[in-house]
Scaffold this active site. Sequence first.
Site, PDB file in Angstrom:
ATOM      1  N   SER A   1       1.190   2.875   4.888  1.00 40.84           N
ATOM      2  CA  SER A   1       2.052   3.492   5.906  1.00 40.84           C
ATOM      3  C   SER A   1       2.649   2.500   6.895  1.00 40.84           C
ATOM      4  O   SER A   1       3.197   2.904   7.920  1.00 40.84           O
ATOM      5  CB  SER A   1       1.308   4.598   6.678  1.00 40.84           C
ATOM      6  OG  SER A   1       0.902   5.624   5.791  1.00 40.84           O
TER       7      SER A   1
ATOM      8  N   GLY B   1       0.795  -1.219   0.000  1.00 39.25           N
ATOM      9  CA  GLY B   1       0.000   0.000   0.000  1.00 39.25           C
ATOM     10  C   GLY B   1       0.829   1.271   0.000  1.00 39.25           C
ATOM     11  O   GLY B   1       2.061   1.268   0.141  1.00 39.25           O
ATOM     12  N   HIS B   2       0.123   2.390  -0.129  1.00 39.37           N
ATOM     13  CA  HIS B   2       0.775   3.696  -0.229  1.00 39.37           C
ATOM     14  C   HIS B   2       1.540   4.039   1.051  1.00 39.37           C
ATOM     15  O   HIS B   2       1.143   3.679   2.156  1.00 39.37           O
ATOM     16  CB  HIS B   2      -0.258   4.789  -0.526  1.00 39.37           C
ATOM     17  CG  HIS B   2      -1.281   4.971   0.546  1.00 39.37           C
ATOM     18  ND1 HIS B   2      -2.366   4.138   0.695  1.00 39.37           N
ATOM     19  CD2 HIS B   2      -1.380   5.897   1.526  1.00 39.37           C
ATOM     20  CE1 HIS B   2      -3.083   4.549   1.721  1.00 39.37           C
ATOM     21  NE2 HIS B   2      -2.513   5.612   2.251  1.00 39.37           N
ATOM     22  N   ASN B   3       2.667   4.702   0.864  1.00 43.26           N
ATOM     23  CA  ASN B   3       3.538   5.194   1.950  1.00 43.26           C
ATOM     24  C   ASN B   3       4.280   4.092   2.698  1.00 43.26           C
ATOM     25  O   ASN B   3       4.978   4.389   3.670  1.00 43.26           O
ATOM     26  CB  ASN B   3       2.758   6.023   2.992  1.00 43.26           C
ATOM     27  CG  ASN B   3       2.104   7.242   2.402  1.00 43.26           C
ATOM     28  OD1 ASN B   3       2.497   7.716   1.344  1.00 43.26           O
ATOM     29  ND2 ASN B   3       1.086   7.756   3.063  1.00 43.26           N
TER      30      ASN B   3
END
Length: 364
Positions: free
Chosen positions: A276, A256-258
């Site tokens: 994250s 996922g993002h980050n």
Amino acid sequence: MTLTISELARALDARLWGDGSLIVRGAAEAGQAREDQIALATTEAYAAKLAPGGMALLADSSDPEALGLRAAILVARPRLAMAGLTRAFDPGPGIAPGIHPTAVIDPTAELGEGAAIGPFVVIGPRARIGAGARIASHVSIGADTVIGRDVLIHPGVRIAHGVTLGDRVILNPGVSLGGDGFSFVTPEKSGVEEIRETLGARNEIRQQHWTRIHSLGGVEIGDDVEIGANSTVDRGTIRATRVGRGTKIDNLVQIGHNCIVGEDCLLCGLVGIAGSARIGNRVVLGGQVGVSDNIFVGDDVIAGGATKIFTNAPAGRVLLGSPAVKMETHVEAQKNIRRLPRLYAQVAELRETVKKLLDKGGAG
């Protein structure tokens, strides 16, 4: 490729036994090898399947003469030797040198020396392709993306804008890098935010509409990373999503993002890492492991298949189960669960005995 078994032994830095002049044109499993193939017999069970008169890769504790072989390569760690042997005979994807006439390359893109570009590849503005990179058919590479040296990109890979790949990266068919992160917000506190605070209680249920948070960050992939077929790495919201040097990612993995994934990790099929999350170095996540958002998994953690990690995991911990606990705790809990029917029967028998004693006492 054609080698003598003597040349192959030298390439593997291994000990040769028998006739070193035998020609090797490939490898096969024990019991299935042709005359010009070396059989892989890395365990006693496989060695028992060897046909006399052939050649084999064996553990150094084996006796090739007793197995009736003409030649053998003896190694201390057979599986490691298999890495070198399979590399020697791997023909690769067969991407022709040069630029295929059907490729669409923006005039501002830069191609390094010796880069090979296959059919129907699309390369966007200001993209930079490293020397010796091989890009197979139907790959798309977005604007301002940087591809390192000697990268191998298999058919159908999608690389969005602003992505950076290190050197010697391998992307298998269908990989997607740099798609937008799954990030949305509601005008008021959402039900998800509320239950994070209350751990389940909801004061009011009301209509909520999701507003998109755009993804301005990129994706950074370190040197010597391999990513399996149809895996995805989302771009970051503000900063880049990162995968560290030497990490190997199996098929159908979602990052996922980050997220920040460390160096030399091993992420097996169907792993999902929520936004994250931070993964340390040398972490191994078995198939179908899930990692919650915004948590940290420490260096050298090993999580068995289908483990669900909801909270921070200390470095070096071995985890199993859902929710994740120490492996020995999970194993003991499963043993206790299997004992429950017997325990239930014993309790029922005890209750019946007590009841009879009470009835007898009352009657007396």
